[in-house]
Motif scaffolding. Sequence first.
Motif, mmCIF file in Angstrom:
data_model
loop_
_atom_site.group_PDB
_atom_site.id
_atom_site.type_symbol
_atom_site.label_atom_id
_atom_site.label_comp_id
_atom_site.label_asym_id
_atom_site.label_seq_id
_atom_site.Cartn_x
_atom_site.Cartn_y
_atom_site.Cartn_z
ATOM 1 N N GLY A 118 1.557 -2.199 11.350
ATOM 2 C CA GLY A 118 0.657 -3.122 10.699
ATOM 3 C C GLY A 118 -0.415 -2.448 9.870
ATOM 4 N N GLY A 119 -1.052 -1.430 10.394
ATOM 5 C CA GLY A 119 -2.069 -0.704 9.644
ATOM 6 C C GLY A 119 -3.312 -1.545 9.417
ATOM 7 N N ASP A 120 -4.279 -0.969 8.775
ATOM 8 C CA ASP A 120 -5.525 -1.663 8.453
ATOM 9 C C ASP A 120 -5.573 -1.981 6.970
ATOM 10 N N PHE A 121 -4.494 -2.524 6.452
ATOM 11 C CA PHE A 121 -4.424 -2.819 5.030
ATOM 12 C C PHE A 121 -5.014 -4.191 4.740
ATOM 13 N N PRO A 122 -5.723 -4.317 3.627
ATOM 14 C CA PRO A 122 -6.173 -5.648 3.231
ATOM 15 C C PRO A 122 -4.959 -6.494 2.838
ATOM 16 N N ARG A 123 -5.001 -7.768 3.129
ATOM 17 C CA ARG A 123 -3.885 -8.657 2.805
ATOM 18 C C ARG A 123 -3.982 -9.048 1.336
ATOM 19 N N GLN A 124 -3.408 -8.217 0.458
ATOM 20 C CA GLN A 124 -3.393 -8.495 -0.970
ATOM 21 C C GLN A 124 -1.953 -8.548 -1.443
ATOM 22 N N LYS A 125 -1.689 -9.510 -2.305
ATOM 23 C CA LYS A 125 -0.342 -9.584 -2.866
ATOM 24 C C LYS A 125 -0.141 -8.493 -3.895
ATOM 25 N N LYS A 126 1.100 -7.997 -3.954
ATOM 26 C CA LYS A 126 1.483 -6.999 -4.943
ATOM 27 C C LYS A 126 2.686 -7.518 -5.700
ATOM 28 N N ASN A 127 2.770 -7.137 -6.954
ATOM 29 C CA ASN A 127 3.965 -7.355 -7.746
ATOM 30 C C ASN A 127 4.690 -6.022 -7.834
ATOM 31 N N VAL A 128 5.869 -5.947 -7.237
ATOM 32 C CA VAL A 128 6.666 -4.725 -7.215
ATOM 33 C C VAL A 128 8.083 -5.094 -7.616
ATOM 34 N N THR A 129 8.699 -4.256 -8.430
ATOM 35 C CA THR A 129 10.081 -4.470 -8.858
ATOM 36 C C THR A 129 10.959 -3.403 -8.231
ATOM 37 N N LEU A 130 12.058 -3.841 -7.613
ATOM 38 C CA LEU A 130 13.057 -2.920 -7.086
ATOM 39 C C LEU A 130 14.255 -2.954 -8.019
ATOM 40 N N VAL A 131 14.699 -1.783 -8.460
ATOM 41 C CA VAL A 131 15.883 -1.668 -9.317
ATOM 42 C C VAL A 131 16.879 -0.777 -8.592
ATOM 43 N N VAL A 132 18.114 -1.246 -8.469
ATOM 44 C CA VAL A 132 19.174 -0.490 -7.802
ATOM 45 C C VAL A 132 20.264 -0.222 -8.824
ATOM 46 N N GLU A 133 20.609 1.057 -9.020
ATOM 47 C CA GLU A 133 21.651 1.433 -9.989
ATOM 48 C C GLU A 133 22.727 2.271 -9.316
ATOM 49 N N ASN A 134 23.950 1.833 -9.487
ATOM 50 C CA ASN A 134 25.116 2.599 -9.046
ATOM 51 C C ASN A 134 26.031 2.735 -10.249
ATOM 52 N N LYS A 135 26.090 3.904 -10.817
ATOM 53 C CA LYS A 135 26.982 4.172 -11.952
ATOM 54 C C LYS A 135 28.099 5.136 -11.561
#
Length: 160
Positions: free
Chosen positions: A42-59
Amino acid sequence: MAFCSNSVVCAALLLVASTFLAGYTITFSTNGKGRCAPGVDGGDFPRQKKNVTLVVENKLKQPPFTIQINLNTYSHYLIDMMEDAADLNDTFRFTVTYFNRKLGYYVNTINGVCGNNLLNNFFWCIKNSSLIAIECDVSHYIPANHETVLFNLTTPSICF
């Protein structure tokens, strides 16, 4: 689906993964990008929303694919964001192996594509928005707000 059906292969894969992860260090970035941090409950992180993009590439393996998942999440660690992405997108599935609190989780497969193939030396390289390989595992990496995290099936010589 089992991670390994052959105990000799399984032991060899774990040996390779643990050897690969043996140089693991906890680092903190000051460049405003994501950072590595000790995995905590859990940690002591403030509850803030983040915008994160995950990109998965398999070539490299058939069938090739690219997946992009945009997250608006309260999650902090990358492993939690991967779970969020799997909940949001049926085309994103993954398996991991847990070693311990220090080493955390190692990504084995994404969408059934094995990233630790001893014969072809493939693995899932994880890079930040600057296309630099992250220095820790998915359970210790904290992506920054507006960061893109790339999972790319590759060989170690190309990743690092």
